[in-house]
Write an enzyme that holds these catalytic residues in place. Structure first.
Site, PDB file in Angstrom:
ATOM      1  N   ASP A 144       1.096 -10.057   7.014  1.00  0.00           N
ATOM      2  CA  ASP A 144       2.179 -10.671   7.794  1.00  0.00           C
ATOM      3  C   ASP A 144       1.565 -11.852   8.555  1.00  0.00           C
ATOM      4  O   ASP A 144       0.546 -12.387   8.138  1.00  0.00           O
ATOM      5  CB  ASP A 144       2.830  -9.621   8.712  1.00  0.00           C
ATOM      6  CG  ASP A 144       4.299  -9.922   8.970  1.00  0.00           C
ATOM      7  OD1 ASP A 144       4.600 -11.072   9.346  1.00  0.00           O
ATOM      8  OD2 ASP A 144       5.142  -9.037   8.809  1.00  0.00           O
ATOM      9  N   HIS A 192       1.086 -14.737   6.665  1.00  0.00           N
ATOM     10  CA  HIS A 192       2.301 -15.536   6.824  1.00  0.00           C
ATOM     11  C   HIS A 192       2.110 -16.708   7.774  1.00  0.00           C
ATOM     12  O   HIS A 192       3.069 -17.285   8.280  1.00  0.00           O
ATOM     13  CB  HIS A 192       3.474 -14.648   7.283  1.00  0.00           C
ATOM     14  CG  HIS A 192       3.876 -13.617   6.259  1.00  0.00           C
ATOM     15  ND1 HIS A 192       4.935 -12.775   6.431  1.00  0.00           N
ATOM     16  CD2 HIS A 192       3.342 -13.303   5.045  1.00  0.00           C
ATOM     17  CE1 HIS A 192       5.045 -11.975   5.362  1.00  0.00           C
ATOM     18  NE2 HIS A 192       4.090 -12.283   4.516  1.00  0.00           N
TER      19      HIS A 192
END
Ligand SMILES: *[C@@H]1O[C@H](CO)[C@@H](O)[C@H](O)[C@H]1NC(C)=O
Ligand SMILES: *[C@@H]1O[C@H](CO)[C@@H](O)[C@H](O)[C@H]1NC(C)=O
Ligand SMILES: *[C@@H]1O[C@H](CO)[C@@H](O)[C@H](O)[C@H]1NC(C)=O
Ligand SMILES: *[C@@H]1O[C@H](CO)[C@@H](O)[C@H](O)[C@H]1NC(C)=O
Length: 428
Positions: free
Chosen positions: A252, A275
């Site tokens: 993430d 991310h």
């Protein structure tokens, strides 16, 4: 010990009658004080008096026996020490199994060290959390003056959680949305975290919430790119924080920036997979967002889904202002520069609203590299509360795919730009 010796010397001083002798004795007394204080200093430096080794509190360190109680006992002893800087020691060449534990403050001493040289592992089965708070494994709460450091590793053994996560297994009966954060820092001031390696967190690796004046330095975070919600570092409701010289691989955001943040400095970071560096998502509950003075500098992103991202919900209010992304290198990043002011849990399901979080004074400077998607710069702001004071300067983004063009898309974004490839898109 020092105190007892001082009590002995004072009657000697009082007993002196002649002024000369009295003065001489004051010299001797000061000299003696010097010796005592250097003794205190050295006993802390070489780690005797103020040292609390978990092995001395019953920890086994074989990786199988639960060492939690021993850690908590060592912590309580260190935390209730008043002299110098007490130091809890997790020794090297051993592996300690800990079930969920919170190390709480405030502690008696102004500063406290938590030195991790060995390895700390979580239970591999999520069933251990039955009846416990699924959001946490380890944490420090209310411990100001805390210094967590060492060359050790904290392994969250997250696979059991990933295999049952609703994100990747929505059809699994009893799938879980919430999994433990590896290490939380809650409600404290003047903290540092350095040199520790984190791996395989069930969810977020490091969470900072309600903290002022914290530095995170030289940490390494490693989880697979496909592990669900394994943010590297998440910061919320905190001020005067720096995150520097760290390497983050995760499933993430490498660093995610929540609400109520001011004065955050992020530099010398390697991120990917992951991310990217993300501000938001903010304003979900319609609250008044307050995020300002964020400086992100010298970051390299490799194979990440986003690069420099800001995302807010339309229902939110408040501001994100004075943000700088500087000297950033993108290597095959899906959305290198992105503002999404119309963020929506499920795309297309949110109605257009007259509200929004005002995003202003955002500078992008010295950003270069490759984008795997066509839109390398995507400033997608809302019609009702447009983005203002955006500055794009010295940017060179090309497509990661040979022969393809990269483009820039701006909607409701105002500001100035110079030296931007793929081309201009802001409104004045
Ligand atoms: C943060 O730093 C600024 C600038 O040094 C200072 O004015 C402010 O008081 C600090 N805030 C906190 C909560 O430490
Ligand atoms: C940028 O960060 C990297 C680590 O990610 C570091 O090696 C390098 O020295 C930094 N460059 C500058 C100019 O600080
Ligand atoms: C913007 O943020 C930087 C830190 O990133 C700070 O030094 C500067 O004072 C801020 N500017 C304003 C106008 O608050
Ligand atoms: C901008 O946001 C709107 C609303 O979410 C969306 O429909 C549109 O596809 C976005 N544009 C780009 C280029 O991402």
């Amino acid at each position: 010990m020092a105190l007892i010796e001082l009590v002995y010397i004072s009657p000697v001083c009082l007993a002196i009658s002649s002024n000369f002798l009295y003065i001489m004795d004051i010299f001797a007394f000061i000299f003696f004080l010097g010796i005592v204080s250097s003794k205190i200093a050295s006993s802390n430096a070489n780690g005797n008096a103020g040292t609390f080794n978990v092995l001395e509190y019953g920890a086994i360190g074989d990786g199988y026996k639960d060492d939690t109680q021993a850690f908590l006992k060592a912590w309580n002893a260190a935390c209730s020490t008043t002299n110098g800087t007490p130091k809890l020691v997790v020794p090297k060449k051993k592996t300690f199994l800990l079930i969920p534990a919170m190390f709480s403050g405030p502690c008696k001493a102004k500063k406290i060290d938590f030195m991790i040289s060995g390895k700390i592992v979580a239970p591999s089965s999520p069933s251990v959390w039955k009846g416990r708070d699924a959001s946490q494994w380890l944490g420090f709460s209310g411990v100001s003056g805390l210094n967590v450091y060492g060359s050790g590793t904290i392994d969250g053994q997250g696979k059991g959680w990933w295999d049952q996560s609703c994100r990747y297994h929505p059809d699994l009966q009893g799938c879980t949305k919430l999994a433990p954060t590896t290490l939380k820092f809650l409600s404290a001031n003047d903290i540092s975290l350095s040199n520790i390696d984190f791996t395989n967190s069930p969810q977020t690796h490091v969470l900072v919430m309600g903290c002022n004046r914290m530095s995170v330095q030289n940490v390494m975070i490693q989880s697979p790119g496909d592990s669900p919600n394994t943010d590297g570092i998440h910061i919320h409701a905190s001020h005067n924080i720096s995150v520097i010289q760290s390497k983050i691989e995760s499933g993430d955001d490498c660093i995610s920036i929540g609400d109520y943040i001011s004065n955050l400095y992020i530099s010398n970071i390697e991120c990917g997979p992951g991310h990217g560096i993300s501000i938001g998502s903010l304003g979900l509950g319609g609250n008044f967002v307050q995020v300002e003075n964020i400086h992100v500098k010298n970051v390299s992103l490799k194979g990440t889904t986003n690069g420099a991202r800001i995302k807010t919900y339309q229902v939110g209010k408040g501001y994100v202002r004075n943000v700088t992304f500087e000297d950033i290198k993108f290597d095959s990043v899906d959305n290198p520069i992105i503002i999404d002011q119309n963020y929506c849990g499920v795309r297309g399901t949110c109605k257009e609203l007259p509200t929004g979080v005002h995003i202003s004074d955002v500078t992008y400077k010295g950003l270069y590299g490759t984008s795997t998607t066509e839109v390398a710069i995507n400033l997608n702001c809302s019609r009702s509360v447009s983005c203002t004071g955006i500055s794009l300067e010295s940017i060179k983004l090309t497509s990661a795919k040979a022969g393809k063009q990269a483009t820039a898309n701006c909607a409701n974004a105002r500001g100035k730009e110079t030296g931007v490839l793929p081309g201009l898109c802001l409104r004045n």
